[in-house]
Design a protein around this motif. Sequence first.
Motif, PDB file in Angstrom:
ATOM      1  N   SER A 124       0.832  -1.213   0.000  1.00  0.00           N
ATOM      2  CA  SER A 124       0.000   0.000   0.000  1.00  0.00           C
ATOM      3  C   SER A 124       0.864   1.259   0.000  1.00  0.00           C
ATOM      4  O   SER A 124       0.528   2.246  -0.670  1.00  0.00           O
ATOM      5  N   GLN A 125       1.960   1.235   0.740  1.00  0.00           N
ATOM      6  CA  GLN A 125       2.852   2.395   0.754  1.00  0.00           C
ATOM      7  C   GLN A 125       3.484   2.612  -0.626  1.00  0.00           C
ATOM      8  O   GLN A 125       3.611   3.746  -1.084  1.00  0.00           O
ATOM      9  N   ALA A 126       3.860   1.528  -1.291  1.00  0.00           N
ATOM     10  CA  ALA A 126       4.400   1.650  -2.645  1.00  0.00           C
ATOM     11  C   ALA A 126       3.328   2.180  -3.600  1.00  0.00           C
ATOM     12  O   ALA A 126       3.610   3.034  -4.449  1.00  0.00           O
ATOM     13  N   LEU A 127       2.096   1.701  -3.447  1.00  0.00           N
ATOM     14  CA  LEU A 127       0.997   2.195  -4.282  1.00  0.00           C
ATOM     15  C   LEU A 127       0.753   3.684  -4.055  1.00  0.00           C
ATOM     16  O   LEU A 127       0.455   4.417  -5.012  1.00  0.00           O
ATOM     17  N   ASP A 128       0.886   4.138  -2.831  1.00  0.00           N
ATOM     18  CA  ASP A 128       0.731   5.569  -2.528  1.00  0.00           C
ATOM     19  C   ASP A 128       1.789   6.398  -3.259  1.00  0.00           C
ATOM     20  O   ASP A 128       1.493   7.470  -3.795  1.00  0.00           O
ATOM     21  N   ILE A 129       3.007   5.899  -3.276  1.00  0.00           N
ATOM     22  CA  ILE A 129       4.084   6.618  -3.964  1.00  0.00           C
ATOM     23  C   ILE A 129       3.821   6.639  -5.465  1.00  0.00           C
ATOM     24  O   ILE A 129       3.984   7.673  -6.129  1.00  0.00           O
ATOM     25  N   ILE A 130       3.405   5.510  -6.021  1.00  0.00           N
ATOM     26  CA  ILE A 130       3.097   5.461  -7.452  1.00  0.00           C
ATOM     27  C   ILE A 130       1.962   6.427  -7.778  1.00  0.00           C
ATOM     28  O   ILE A 130       1.997   7.127  -8.798  1.00  0.00           O
ATOM     29  N   ALA A 131       0.966   6.508  -6.905  1.00  0.00           N
ATOM     30  CA  ALA A 131      -0.136   7.456  -7.105  1.00  0.00           C
ATOM     31  C   ALA A 131       0.380   8.895  -7.075  1.00  0.00           C
ATOM     32  O   ALA A 131      -0.079   9.739  -7.858  1.00  0.00           O
ATOM     33  N   GLU A 132       1.325   9.176  -6.200  1.00  0.00           N
ATOM     34  CA  GLU A 132       1.922  10.515  -6.134  1.00  0.00           C
ATOM     35  C   GLU A 132       2.688  10.828  -7.418  1.00  0.00           C
ATOM     36  O   GLU A 132       2.587  11.930  -7.965  1.00  0.00           O
ATOM     37  N   LEU A 133       3.462   9.860  -7.898  1.00  0.00           N
ATOM     38  CA  LEU A 133       4.184  10.050  -9.152  1.00  0.00           C
ATOM     39  C   LEU A 133       3.208  10.280 -10.307  1.00  0.00           C
ATOM     40  O   LEU A 133       3.412  11.166 -11.139  1.00  0.00           O
ATOM     41  N   ASP A 134       2.153   9.496 -10.341  1.00  0.00           N
ATOM     42  CA  ASP A 134       1.147   9.633 -11.394  1.00  0.00           C
ATOM     43  C   ASP A 134       0.447  10.986 -11.300  1.00  0.00           C
ATOM     44  O   ASP A 134       0.236  11.653 -12.317  1.00  0.00           O
ATOM     45  N   GLY A 135       0.121  11.403 -10.095  1.00  0.00           N
ATOM     46  CA  GLY A 135      -0.565  12.673  -9.904  1.00  0.00           C
ATOM     47  C   GLY A 135       0.283  13.875 -10.258  1.00  0.00           C
ATOM     48  O   GLY A 135      -0.241  14.956 -10.530  1.00  0.00           O
ATOM     49  N   SER A 136       1.589  13.706 -10.266  1.00  0.00           N
ATOM     50  CA  SER A 136       2.482  14.820 -10.576  1.00  0.00           C
ATOM     51  C   SER A 136       2.723  14.981 -12.081  1.00  0.00           C
ATOM     52  O   SER A 136       3.367  15.939 -12.493  1.00  0.00           O
ATOM     53  N   LEU A 137       2.197  14.064 -12.872  1.00  0.00           N
ATOM     54  CA  LEU A 137       2.386  14.163 -14.321  1.00  0.00           C
ATOM     55  C   LEU A 137       1.628  15.359 -14.876  1.00  0.00           C
ATOM     56  O   LEU A 137       0.490  15.614 -14.501  1.00  0.00           O
ATOM     57  N   ASN A 138       2.261  16.063 -15.789  1.00  0.00           N
ATOM     58  CA  ASN A 138       1.628  17.192 -16.466  1.00  0.00           C
ATOM     59  C   ASN A 138       1.364  16.764 -17.909  1.00  0.00           C
ATOM     60  O   ASN A 138       2.252  16.830 -18.760  1.00  0.00           O
ATOM     61  N   THR A 139       0.153  16.319 -18.163  1.00  0.00           N
ATOM     62  CA  THR A 139      -0.164  15.803 -19.499  1.00  0.00           C
ATOM     63  C   THR A 139      -0.197  16.903 -20.551  1.00  0.00           C
ATOM     64  O   THR A 139      -0.019  16.611 -21.737  1.00  0.00           O
ATOM     65  N   ASP A 140      -0.415  18.153 -20.135  1.00  0.00           N
ATOM     66  CA  ASP A 140      -0.390  19.251 -21.108  1.00  0.00           C
ATOM     67  C   ASP A 140       1.016  19.480 -21.643  1.00  0.00           C
ATOM     68  O   ASP A 140       1.223  19.578 -22.852  1.00  0.00           O
ATOM     69  N   LYS A 141       1.982  19.572 -20.746  1.00  0.00           N
ATOM     70  CA  LYS A 141       3.362  19.804 -21.156  1.00  0.00           C
ATOM     71  C   LYS A 141       4.078  18.515 -21.528  1.00  0.00           C
ATOM     72  O   LYS A 141       4.955  18.511 -22.382  1.00  0.00           O
ATOM     73  N   GLY A 142       3.715  17.420 -20.865  1.00  0.00           N
ATOM     74  CA  GLY A 142       4.404  16.151 -21.078  1.00  0.00           C
ATOM     75  C   GLY A 142       3.932  15.378 -22.285  1.00  0.00           C
ATOM     76  O   GLY A 142       4.619  14.476 -22.759  1.00  0.00           O
ATOM     77  N   GLY A 143       2.741  15.696 -22.759  1.00  0.00           N
ATOM     78  CA  GLY A 143       2.203  15.079 -23.963  1.00  0.00           C
ATOM     79  C   GLY A 143       2.178  13.563 -23.913  1.00  0.00           C
ATOM     80  O   GLY A 143       1.733  12.963 -22.931  1.00  0.00           O
ATOM     81  N   GLU A 144       2.674  12.963 -24.967  1.00  0.00           N
ATOM     82  CA  GLU A 144       2.628  11.510 -25.118  1.00  0.00           C
ATOM     83  C   GLU A 144       3.464  10.786 -24.056  1.00  0.00           C
ATOM     84  O   GLU A 144       3.079   9.718 -23.585  1.00  0.00           O
ATOM     85  N   ILE A 145       4.578  11.395 -23.660  1.00  0.00           N
ATOM     86  CA  ILE A 145       5.420  10.766 -22.637  1.00  0.00           C
ATOM     87  C   ILE A 145       4.653  10.666 -21.318  1.00  0.00           C
ATOM     88  O   ILE A 145       4.649   9.617 -20.670  1.00  0.00           O
ATOM     89  N   ALA A 146       3.991  11.741 -20.936  1.00  0.00           N
ATOM     90  CA  ALA A 146       3.218  11.729 -19.690  1.00  0.00           C
ATOM     91  C   ALA A 146       2.073  10.725 -19.776  1.00  0.00           C
ATOM     92  O   ALA A 146       1.785  10.019 -18.808  1.00  0.00           O
TER      93      ALA A 146
END
Length: 136
Positions: A53-75
Amino acid sequence: MHKAANAYMQTKVTTTTPGHLVVLLYDGAITFLEQSKEEILAKNYAKKGILISQALDIIAELDGSLNTDKGGEIAQNLHKLYMYCNTRLLQANLKMDTGIVDEVIGILSAFRSAFSEISNNQAYQAPPKAASYYAR
């Protein structure tokens, strides 16, 4: 001792670059997953669940920090891979499968290496010191 470690980590997080912060997040997730494998083998299923669960929380944080506007296809691709990691970890949690945990560790380790390389190659510009600002 615990307070000193927390103070050290707080200082490390607040004084690091964004790229290095991402690397620290990957390190944390990987550490929790390595520990969860040990708990699976020890048949300590409650502790295993907490660690995953702690690892899932970190992955959720990483996912939530993605900027799909600037990151485009990579994000977008990173988002899909994070969702894949989430799904696999939920399966590993239910099946007590260290092989699935190893698969996710491999994915996160590859991301960690890439972000570490990128952040080490980027020049970090420290914010201007107050003295230089007021010296104008």
